[in-house]
Design an enzyme around this catalytic site. Structure first.
Site, PDB file in Angstrom:
ATOM      1  N   ASP A 136       0.829  -1.215   0.000  1.00  0.00           N
ATOM      2  CA  ASP A 136       0.000   0.000   0.000  1.00  0.00           C
ATOM      3  C   ASP A 136       0.865   1.267   0.000  1.00  0.00           C
ATOM      4  OD1 ASP A 136       1.048  -0.004   2.545  1.00  0.00           O
ATOM      5  OD2 ASP A 136      -0.887  -0.047   3.591  1.00  0.00           O
ATOM      6  N   HIS A 138       3.348   1.896   2.186  1.00  0.00           N
ATOM      7  CA  HIS A 138       3.861   2.334   3.493  1.00  0.00           C
ATOM      8  C   HIS A 138       5.381   2.214   3.568  1.00  0.00           C
ATOM      9  CE1 HIS A 138       3.118  -1.922   5.367  1.00  0.00           C
ATOM     10  NE2 HIS A 138       4.355  -1.838   4.949  1.00  0.00           N
TER      11      HIS A 138
END
Ligand code: PGA
Length: 243
Positions: A136, A138
């Protein structure tokens, strides 16, 4: 931003280890920002090999990890403290008193995070920060959101992260849903940032992070602004970014 394309995982790991080794040789008291996950395991293995061959000395190095699950003690096999011991620290001559991971056992998130920022300040900041990237986007556990958060903080893990990391927890075991993570400022203040990524799964997020806009919706994108940022990826991970 510098992009280095490696043939495969092994070559990626060797190139990353060489950069870390150079940092430690140039500055024996280096402060290394270290990462967990499956990506850096080969890098640690290579560093251990060079240590065993007498090429590296970690006795004056400080290790500051990015993150830890909230609620796990350091002896839990899925804690990031345990990971660091098992994949790196137990095999080199780093002083255990100079190895830091956020205190996941401290239920007081505010205190745990402020203590970690204090550790970072006292260490004088990070010389070289090693990073993976989540599916995602991160970095550490700075998950996608509305803003970049500068200081160490407690995060709720996204569904994508929970799904990606649940494979490490045994069936029936409750996986922590929160973590303490170094913030974006702690990461960006590092003198050098080194990101590793391998495998097809990472191609799309790398493209978004480094060919798209800088946005907290893709936290890694902030690294576009870092003056000394190197991405080492294998061919599969870089296939969209370099096409
Ligand atoms: P991975 O995790 O190395 O297991 O792919 C990367 C990350 O979540 O930062």
């Amino acid at each position: 931003m510098k992009i280095i394309c490696a043939e495969n995982y092994q070559e990626m790991s060797e190139k990353a280890a060489a950069m870390i080794a150079a940092q430690v040789i140039m500055k024996p008291q280096a402060v290394l920002g270290l990462a967990t996950g499956s990506t850096p395991i080969g890098t640690y293995r290579q560093l251990i090999q060079w240590y065993n061959e007498g090429k590296l000395d970690f006795s004056q190095v400080t290790g500051i990890n990015l993150d830890e699950y909230r609620g796990l003690t350091g002896d839990h096999p899925q804690s990031y403290r345990y990971f660091m011991q098992r994949h790196f620290y137990d095999y080199v001559n780093i002083d255990p008193a100079r190895t830091y991971v956020p205190d996941g056992a401290d239920p007081d998130a505010e205190r745990a995070c402020r203590n970690y920022d204090q550790i970072l300040r006292e260490a004088g900041g990070i010389d070289l920060q090693l990073l993976g990237i989540g599916l995602d986007g991160h970095i550490g556990f700075n998950e996608p959101g509305e803003n970049f958060i500068g200081e160490t903080h407690c995060v709720k893990l996204t569904d994508s992260t929970l799904a990606a990391n649940s494979r490490f927890f045994s069936e029936g075991e409750q996986m922590p849903r929160e973590a303490y993570t170094l913030g974006i400022r702690g990461i960006l203040q590092a003198g050098k940032v080194l990101m590793l990524a391998d495998g097809r799964d990472k191609a799309d997020i790398l493209q978004q992070a480094f060919r798209g806009p800088v946005t907290p919706r893709v936290p890694a994108s902030i690294l576009q602004l870092h003056p000394d940022f190197t991405l080492i990826g294998d061919k599969e991970a870089l296939r969209m970014l370099l096409s």
